[in-house]
Motif scaffolding. Structure first.
Motif, PDB file in Angstrom:
ATOM      1  N   ALA A  67      -7.048  -6.936  -2.363  1.00 28.05           N
ATOM      2  CA  ALA A  67      -7.005  -7.089  -3.823  1.00 28.05           C
ATOM      3  C   ALA A  67      -8.105  -6.270  -4.490  1.00 28.05           C
ATOM      4  CB  ALA A  67      -7.144  -8.562  -4.194  1.00 28.05           C
ATOM      5  N   ALA A  68      -9.282  -6.229  -3.876  1.00 27.04           N
ATOM      6  CA  ALA A  68     -10.366  -5.429  -4.439  1.00 27.04           C
ATOM      7  C   ALA A  68     -10.022  -3.939  -4.390  1.00 27.04           C
ATOM      8  CB  ALA A  68     -11.658  -5.701  -3.681  1.00 27.04           C
ATOM      9  N   GLN A  69      -9.422  -3.502  -3.302  1.00 27.12           N
ATOM     10  CA  GLN A  69      -9.001  -2.103  -3.214  1.00 27.12           C
ATOM     11  C   GLN A  69      -7.953  -1.774  -4.272  1.00 27.12           C
ATOM     12  OE1 GLN A  69      -7.630  -1.876   0.813  1.00 27.12           O
ATOM     13  NE2 GLN A  69      -9.462  -0.766   1.460  1.00 27.12           N
ATOM     14  N   LEU A  70      -6.976  -2.651  -4.425  1.00 30.24           N
ATOM     15  CA  LEU A  70      -5.932  -2.412  -5.417  1.00 30.24           C
ATOM     16  C   LEU A  70      -6.508  -2.380  -6.827  1.00 30.24           C
ATOM     17  CD1 LEU A  70      -3.093  -4.665  -3.996  1.00 30.24           C
ATOM     18  CD2 LEU A  70      -3.191  -2.186  -3.997  1.00 30.24           C
ATOM     19  N   ALA A  71      -7.433  -3.272  -7.111  1.00 30.62           N
ATOM     20  CA  ALA A  71      -8.055  -3.276  -8.438  1.00 30.62           C
ATOM     21  C   ALA A  71      -8.857  -2.002  -8.657  1.00 30.62           C
ATOM     22  CB  ALA A  71      -8.951  -4.497  -8.583  1.00 30.62           C
ATOM     23  N   PHE A  72      -9.534  -1.533  -7.622  1.00 35.17           N
ATOM     24  CA  PHE A  72     -10.310  -0.294  -7.747  1.00 35.17           C
ATOM     25  C   PHE A  72      -9.405   0.895  -8.010  1.00 35.17           C
ATOM     26  CE2 PHE A  72     -12.034   3.496  -5.651  1.00 35.17           C
ATOM     27  CZ  PHE A  72     -13.187   3.676  -6.413  1.00 35.17           C
ATOM     28  N   TYR A  73      -8.320   1.003  -7.244  1.00 35.88           N
ATOM     29  CA  TYR A  73      -7.429   2.151  -7.416  1.00 35.88           C
ATOM     30  C   TYR A  73      -6.640   2.078  -8.719  1.00 35.88           C
ATOM     31  CZ  TYR A  73      -8.594   3.402  -2.665  1.00 35.88           C
ATOM     32  OH  TYR A  73      -9.276   3.756  -1.544  1.00 35.88           O
ATOM     33  N   GLU A  74      -6.417   0.879  -9.202  1.00 37.76           N
ATOM     34  CA  GLU A  74      -5.701   0.756 -10.468  1.00 37.76           C
ATOM     35  C   GLU A  74      -6.590   1.147 -11.645  1.00 37.76           C
ATOM     36  OE1 GLU A  74      -2.566  -2.073 -12.747  1.00 37.76           O
ATOM     37  OE2 GLU A  74      -3.050  -2.400 -10.661  1.00 37.76           O
ATOM     38  N   THR A  75      -7.884   0.867 -11.536  1.00 36.07           N
ATOM     39  CA  THR A  75      -8.769   1.204 -12.656  1.00 36.07           C
ATOM     40  C   THR A  75      -9.263   2.649 -12.604  1.00 36.07           C
ATOM     41  OG1 THR A  75     -10.676   0.346 -11.437  1.00 36.07           O
ATOM     42  CG2 THR A  75      -9.574  -1.154 -12.963  1.00 36.07           C
ATOM     43  N   THR A  76      -9.441   3.187 -11.411  1.00 40.78           N
ATOM     44  CA  THR A  76      -9.976   4.551 -11.331  1.00 40.78           C
ATOM     45  C   THR A  76      -8.896   5.616 -11.366  1.00 40.78           C
ATOM     46  OG1 THR A  76      -9.993   4.464  -8.916  1.00 40.78           O
ATOM     47  CG2 THR A  76     -12.016   3.827 -10.063  1.00 40.78           C
ATOM     48  N   ALA A  77      -7.706   5.297 -10.917  1.00 41.27           N
ATOM     49  CA  ALA A  77      -6.616   6.279 -10.912  1.00 41.27           C
ATOM     50  C   ALA A  77      -5.507   5.778 -11.830  1.00 41.27           C
ATOM     51  CB  ALA A  77      -6.088   6.475  -9.496  1.00 41.27           C
ATOM     52  N   ASP A  78      -4.540   6.598 -12.047  1.00 39.49           N
ATOM     53  CA  ASP A  78      -3.411   6.216 -12.904  1.00 39.49           C
ATOM     54  C   ASP A  78      -2.268   5.654 -12.075  1.00 39.49           C
ATOM     55  OD1 ASP A  78      -4.719   6.987 -15.192  1.00 39.49           O
ATOM     56  OD2 ASP A  78      -3.954   9.042 -15.105  1.00 39.49           O
ATOM     57  N   HIS A  79      -2.557   4.643 -11.280  1.00 33.56           N
ATOM     58  CA  HIS A  79      -1.536   4.009 -10.446  1.00 33.56           C
ATOM     59  C   HIS A  79      -1.296   2.592 -10.954  1.00 33.56           C
ATOM     60  CE1 HIS A  79      -1.754   7.277  -7.594  1.00 33.56           C
ATOM     61  NE2 HIS A  79      -3.066   7.107  -7.477  1.00 33.56           N
ATOM     62  N   ASP A  80      -0.035   2.246 -11.093  1.00 33.49           N
ATOM     63  CA  ASP A  80       0.317   0.885 -11.477  1.00 33.49           C
ATOM     64  C   ASP A  80       0.644   0.113 -10.208  1.00 33.49           C
ATOM     65  OD1 ASP A  80       0.959  -1.389 -12.851  1.00 33.49           O
ATOM     66  OD2 ASP A  80       3.006  -0.739 -13.300  1.00 33.49           O
ATOM     67  N   LEU A  81      -0.281  -0.713  -9.778  1.00 37.36           N
ATOM     68  CA  LEU A  81      -0.124  -1.465  -8.538  1.00 37.36           C
ATOM     69  C   LEU A  81       0.095  -2.948  -8.813  1.00 37.36           C
ATOM     70  CD1 LEU A  81      -2.974   0.321  -6.581  1.00 37.36           C
ATOM     71  CD2 LEU A  81      -0.533   0.728  -6.401  1.00 37.36           C
ATOM     72  N   SER A  82       0.590  -3.269  -9.987  1.00 38.12           N
ATOM     73  CA  SER A  82       0.790  -4.668 -10.338  1.00 38.12           C
ATOM     74  C   SER A  82       1.895  -5.334  -9.521  1.00 38.12           C
ATOM     75  CB  SER A  82       1.098  -4.799 -11.827  1.00 38.12           C
ATOM     76  OG  SER A  82       2.272  -4.068 -12.146  1.00 38.12           O
ATOM     77  N   ALA A  83       2.746  -4.550  -8.891  1.00 38.36           N
ATOM     78  CA  ALA A  83       3.800  -5.132  -8.053  1.00 38.36           C
ATOM     79  C   ALA A  83       3.229  -5.813  -6.819  1.00 38.36           C
ATOM     80  CB  ALA A  83       4.792  -4.047  -7.628  1.00 38.36           C
ATOM     81  N   PHE A  84       1.989  -5.515  -6.473  1.00 37.86           N
ATOM     82  CA  PHE A  84       1.383  -6.114  -5.284  1.00 37.86           C
ATOM     83  C   PHE A  84       0.771  -7.479  -5.565  1.00 37.86           C
ATOM     84  CE2 PHE A  84       1.909  -1.858  -3.762  1.00 37.86           C
ATOM     85  CZ  PHE A  84       2.217  -2.059  -2.418  1.00 37.86           C
ATOM     86  N   VAL A  85       0.951  -7.997  -6.762  1.00 41.58           N
ATOM     87  CA  VAL A  85       0.488  -9.352  -7.045  1.00 41.58           C
ATOM     88  C   VAL A  85       1.302 -10.360  -6.226  1.00 41.58           C
ATOM     89  CG1 VAL A  85       0.334 -11.111  -8.850  1.00 41.58           C
ATOM     90  CG2 VAL A  85      -0.375  -8.768  -9.321  1.00 41.58           C
ATOM     91  N   VAL A  86       2.578 -10.099  -6.066  1.00 40.06           N
ATOM     92  CA  VAL A  86       3.440 -11.015  -5.304  1.00 40.06           C
ATOM     93  C   VAL A  86       3.041 -11.058  -3.825  1.00 40.06           C
ATOM     94  CG1 VAL A  86       5.815 -11.468  -4.577  1.00 40.06           C
ATOM     95  CG2 VAL A  86       5.340 -10.813  -6.932  1.00 40.06           C
ATOM     96  N   PRO A  87       2.901  -9.916  -3.121  1.00 41.93           N
ATOM     97  CA  PRO A  87       2.475 -10.014  -1.724  1.00 41.93           C
ATOM     98  C   PRO A  87       1.066 -10.591  -1.559  1.00 41.93           C
ATOM     99  CG  PRO A  87       3.315  -7.817  -2.164  1.00 41.93           C
ATOM    100  CD  PRO A  87       3.279  -8.551  -3.457  1.00 41.93           C
TER     101      PRO A  87
END
Length: 135
Positions: free
Chosen positions: A38-58
């Motif tokens: 979750a910390a990695q996903l939050a980092f990549y979502e804030t620093t890059a233009d990636h929408d990783l909100s779909a990983f909330v379910v897994p």
């Protein structure tokens, strides 16, 4: 109200029996791996233009499976490892540099250790006892 076919609560232990140390440690390691992912996903979502909100379910499923492992549900062992592997994929794909690689390796190490712990003999007996309880 219980949804489980064995009429026991899904998120909790119906008994007051304490799970073995291996089951408790594997639950903790899965929760740590989920937090790392979750910390990695939050980092990549804030620093890059990636929408990783779909990983909330897994991520949510991984927390549920970790708590179910502690409660002695045998189906949660492979499910927890599978969702943990799915949660590490974005971090492995998007990581750049030594820091990102180190974070991915720590999450993978936590998953491997959790898998080894939850399939030990003393933990296996905890899960088999739950599988053979009368309905």
């Amino acid at each position: 109200m219980a949804i489980d076919p064995a009429n026991v609560p899904i998120l909790g232990d119906p008994d007051s029996a304490v799970p073995p140390a291996a089951a408790r440690a594997s639950c903790l390691l899965l929760l740590l791996a989920t937090a790392g992912s979750a910390a990695q996903l939050a980092f990549y979502e804030t620093t890059a233009d990636h929408d990783l909100s779909a990983f909330v379910v897994p991520l949510s499923l991984a927390v549920w499976f970790a708590l179910s492992i502690r409660a002695g549900r045998s189906w949660a062992r492979p499910a927890g490892l599978a969702t943990g592997a799915v949660n590490t994929l974005p971090g492995a794909v998007l990581s750049t540099g030594a820091t990102g690689l180190a974070a991915v390796l720590l999450v993978v190490l936590a998953l491997v250790c959790a898998g080894l712990l939850m399939f030990r003999d003393d933990a296996r007996e905890h899960f088999e006892a739950r599988d053979h309880e009368p309905v």
